[in-house]
Design a protein around this motif. Structure first.
Motif, PDB file in Angstrom:
ATOM      1  N   ALA A 172       1.098  -0.980  -0.592  1.00 55.29           N
ATOM      2  CA  ALA A 172      -0.301  -0.158   0.024  1.00 55.29           C
ATOM      3  C   ALA A 172       0.508   1.451   0.193  1.00 55.29           C
ATOM      4  CB  ALA A 172      -1.232   0.267   1.503  1.00 55.29           C
ATOM      5  N   LEU A 239      -7.726   4.483  -3.425  1.00 54.52           N
ATOM      6  CA  LEU A 239      -5.947   4.221  -3.539  1.00 54.52           C
ATOM      7  C   LEU A 239      -5.452   4.862  -1.786  1.00 54.52           C
ATOM      8  CD1 LEU A 239      -2.959   3.162  -3.602  1.00 54.52           C
ATOM      9  CD2 LEU A 239      -2.820   4.968  -4.683  1.00 54.52           C
ATOM     10  N   SER A 242      -7.670   3.639   0.960  1.00 48.94           N
ATOM     11  CA  SER A 242      -7.104   1.716   1.188  1.00 48.94           C
ATOM     12  C   SER A 242      -5.816   1.713   1.904  1.00 48.94           C
ATOM     13  CB  SER A 242      -7.365   1.301  -0.259  1.00 48.94           C
ATOM     14  OG  SER A 242      -5.280   1.503  -0.726  1.00 48.94           O
ATOM     15  N   VAL A 243      -5.086   2.615   1.572  1.00 52.56           N
ATOM     16  CA  VAL A 243      -3.307   2.894   3.084  1.00 52.56           C
ATOM     17  C   VAL A 243      -4.183   3.510   3.994  1.00 52.56           C
ATOM     18  CG1 VAL A 243      -1.406   4.761   2.347  1.00 52.56           C
ATOM     19  CG2 VAL A 243      -2.617   4.622   0.623  1.00 52.56           C
ATOM     20  N   VAL A 246      -5.060  -0.317   5.515  1.00 51.75           N
ATOM     21  CA  VAL A 246      -4.573  -1.037   6.095  1.00 51.75           C
ATOM     22  C   VAL A 246      -2.796  -1.011   6.842  1.00 51.75           C
ATOM     23  CG1 VAL A 246      -2.326  -2.219   3.996  1.00 51.75           C
ATOM     24  CG2 VAL A 246      -4.090  -1.642   3.477  1.00 51.75           C
TER      25      VAL A 246
END
Lengths: 491, 185
Positions: A172, A239, A242-243, A246
């Motif tokens: 990620a 993205l 998600s980073v 994560v």
């Protein structure tokens, strides 16, 4: 027929204004932004750059010390194996998120005011992610074996474990860095061409010309370019969400009380945007004062950013409250213990009758993150520059404490009292954190000095008369009304 | 380029002061049926697609294919490394595709990464960049294209190009400046 143009005109009665002061021309924008890279740096720039370089030296020295002596120079030890390093990692990476939010999510929502801050915020993202990367890379203990993290053959003949959230993090964060750099560079191409065309010296012309890739502002190029920009915005949006999700999985998928909770992904993303906006604003206020950009980053922009901080601050406050609710509602005694004893510091003493020793960090966090932004309900505070400067710094201190609270207060009291321990930061911890500011500010100050710090082409496109009214022009042409043009020559 | 070098015409370059003037002129060049011509602007002027009669870009197709390739490559990589070549049993999760959910984050990130590269290189290929040499740069006035001027260029390679007729077409659009840009033969 109400045309698009009339919808874009601000309604004076509602107090709406143009994004940039009335009468700003295309040339004004080119001139005021390019000038910074062409004139000698103002004294304020040097006053910041020299300390930043010194801090960068501190970072180099503390990394050298850590690598020579070993990771034991940090205060991390049983049971708090994660401490300042991971706190700093999450803090820096969170800061980066505001940049992507501004450049991608606000772009998708057609928030044109973003054009005054996006370049800036994207640069901040790239530099913050670089700073973040240092900490886990060193925390592995033997950084020269960090290539084990990547799916490349190594001498142990074993592959990475793709089921581990820590490996998800590697993917990620490295994807995030790569995409942020590409997005930033693509946005820069037309502006580098502006610098190329203004260059007086051959060296500048060569360097900017090389980087501008021979950009000719051609509309056949703009067409693909704009679509590419849209696609980057569209992929950066999931993205960025998600980073930090994560990153929060590093905690949420473990069984540590205080970490094992499903609220973490949205809670982390909201906190990341909160702290990132605060740092963008801190930097913007500094640069605005040094280079005199009050006409580009106007009070309107500052006020909108303060509103963002208020909104994300409320989300973060809600998440803090919800953690307590879940600790009680789950009926899990370990979870309640962590929240009442380790975090709040009262209501539950340990078997010596002591309060949780780190309760002050929880209260620092609540004070900075929940109470401080409440002032932004009032327009008076939202438009007060010294106040917002102090508030943004307080918010970032608070967000650092948030990660510290989550990581250290959850870890230092384990399930069994026999595994309890305490955490004290060492000078090596502190110097590396301090040094990471050196890296960040050195890169940032070089950026504002040599690269257009506002998106020149994008700012031009939000000026009131930037786009022709095609419906009107077509109608005129059909009616033969474009009589100011002489008739087209016959073939 | 030295003075006595032989030159040949490369393109006509017409300069305009406002996006409206540019768009009007572009519609005229479009209607005259030119192919190898272009508008040059300091920022992306919306509406020029229509004024130039351009078809929508196909860049999305490249990005989509790159993204799907990313998904497939990630699944293949995880399957090969954790299932086939060196099976890992961790957290009670079987070393097979039945532990698929734990692979999703990496599949997602890889797909985003490849979409990004696909979009970047696709965009560069479609805009034919980097191209550091172009006859249009022979014009000194063209430097204002990244500042506040708007240009139309019609290249000699265009089948309809004719030194006189193209000139009178561009003159009829009332450019603030019109020049014939030459390059070294």
């Amino acid at each position: 027929m109400a045309t698009l143009q009339s919808l874009k005109t601000p309604i004076k009665e509602l107090g709406e204004t143009h994004l940039l002061p009335e009468g700003t021309t295309f040339h004004d924008i080119t001139e005021s932004i390019s000038r910074v890279t062409e004139n000698p740096a103002p004294r304020g720039w040097w006053l910041l750059f020299i300390p930043a370089l010194a801090l960068l030296g501190v970072m180099g020295a503390s990394i050298a010390y850590l690598v020579t002596v070993g990771v034991g120079v940090w205060g991390n030890n049983a049971p708090a194996y994660w401490a300042w390093d991971i706190t700093n990692f999450v803090w820096w990476i969170g800061i980066g998120h505001a940049g992507t939010l501004i450049s991608a999510i606000l772009f998708l929502f057609r928030q044109n005011w973003r054009t005054s801050i996006n370049r800036f915020a994207e640069a901040m993202t790239v530099f913050a992610v670089l700073c973040a990367g240092i900490f886990p890379a060193l925390h592995t203990g033997r950084p020269w074996f960090d290539y084990y993290l990547f799916p490349i053959p190594n001498q142990m003949d074993i592959w990475p474990n793709f089921k581990s959230p820590l490996l998800w993090d590697v993917f990620a964060v490295s994807t995030y860095l790569t995409i942020s750099v590409i997005f930033w560079f693509v946005g820069l191409i037309p502006d580098l061409a502006t610098l190329r065309d203004r260059s007086k010296s051959l060296l500048r012309k060569r360097i900017y010309g090389f980087l501008a890739l021979g950009w000719r502002g051609s509309h056949r190029g703009w067409q693909h370019y704009e679509r590419a920009y849209l696609i980057f915005a569209a992929i950066s949006t999931p993205l960025v969400l998600s980073v930090h999700s994560v990153v929060s999985f590093d905690f949420a998928t473990s069984v540590i009380p205080g970490w094992h909770t499903t609220i973490f992904p949205p809670y982390f993303v909201a906190g990341a945007v909160f702290s990132g906006f605060a740092l963008v604003l801190t930097l913007l206020l500094i640069v605005r004062a040094i280079f005199g950009f009050q006409h580009i980053a106007t009070m309107k922009h500052l006020e909108l950013m303060n509103k963002f901080m208020l909104a994300t601050g409320l989300m973060v406050g809600y998440a803090y409250a919800m953690e307590f609710f879940i600790a009680w509602y789950s009926g899990n005694p370990y979870e309640s213990w962590v929240f009442l004893h380790n975090r709040l510091g009262f209501g539950a003493t340990d078997h010596y009758g002591n309060w949780g020793p780190l309760y002050w960090s929880y209260w620092a966090m609540v004070g900075c993150n929940v109470i401080a932004p409440q002032f932004f309900w009032s327009k008076k505070f939202r438009t007060n520059v010294p106040f917002m400067f102090v508030a943004t710094i307080i918010i970032n201190i608070g967000m650092w404490f948030e990660r510290y609270v989550i990581i250290v207060t959850s870890l230092h009291r384990d399930y069994l009292p026999s595994s309890w321990g305490d955490f004290t930061a060492t000078p090596a911890d502190m110097l590396l954190y301090l040094g990471s500011f050196g890296l960040f500010f050195t890169l940032f100050l070089l950026f504002v000095r040599w690269i257009p710090m506002f998106a020149i082409a994008e700012l031009k496109s939000v000026l009131p008369h930037a786009h022709p009214d095609m419906a009107e022009l077509t109608r005129e042409e059909k009616a033969g009304a474009s009589s100011e043009l002489s008739p087209a020559p016959a073939e | 380029m030295t003075e006595n070098q032989e030159k040949r015409p490369a393109l006509y370059l017409a300069e305009y002061d406002s996006p409206e003037a540019l768009a009007k002129a572009a519609m005229r060049v479009r209607d005259a049926g030119y192919q190898k011509w272009d508008c040059h602007t300091p920022y992306a002027v919306h509406g020029l697609d229509e004024a130039m009669g351009l078809k929508p870009t196909k860049l999305g197709v490249i990005s989509f294919i790159a993204g799907m390739t990313g998904i497939c490559l990630a699944i293949l990589m995880i399957w090969y490394m954790n299932v086939y070549d060196y099976p890992l049993v961790i957290g009670g999760k079987p070393p097979a595709m039945s532990s698929f959910p734990s692979m999703v984050p990496i599949i997602f990130e890889t797909s985003i990464l490849l979409t990004g590269f696909g979009t970047l290189f696709g965009m560069l290929a479609m805009t034919k960049l980097p191209r550091h040499h172009h006859p249009i740069f022979e014009s000194d006035r063209f430097e204002a294209v990244t500042d506040d001027k708007f240009f139309i260029s019609i290249e000699v390679e265009d089948p309809k190009f004719d030194l006189d007729r193209t000139r009178s077409l561009l003159e009829s659009t009332q450019p603030s400046h019109l020049e014939l840009v030459e390059e070294a033969a």
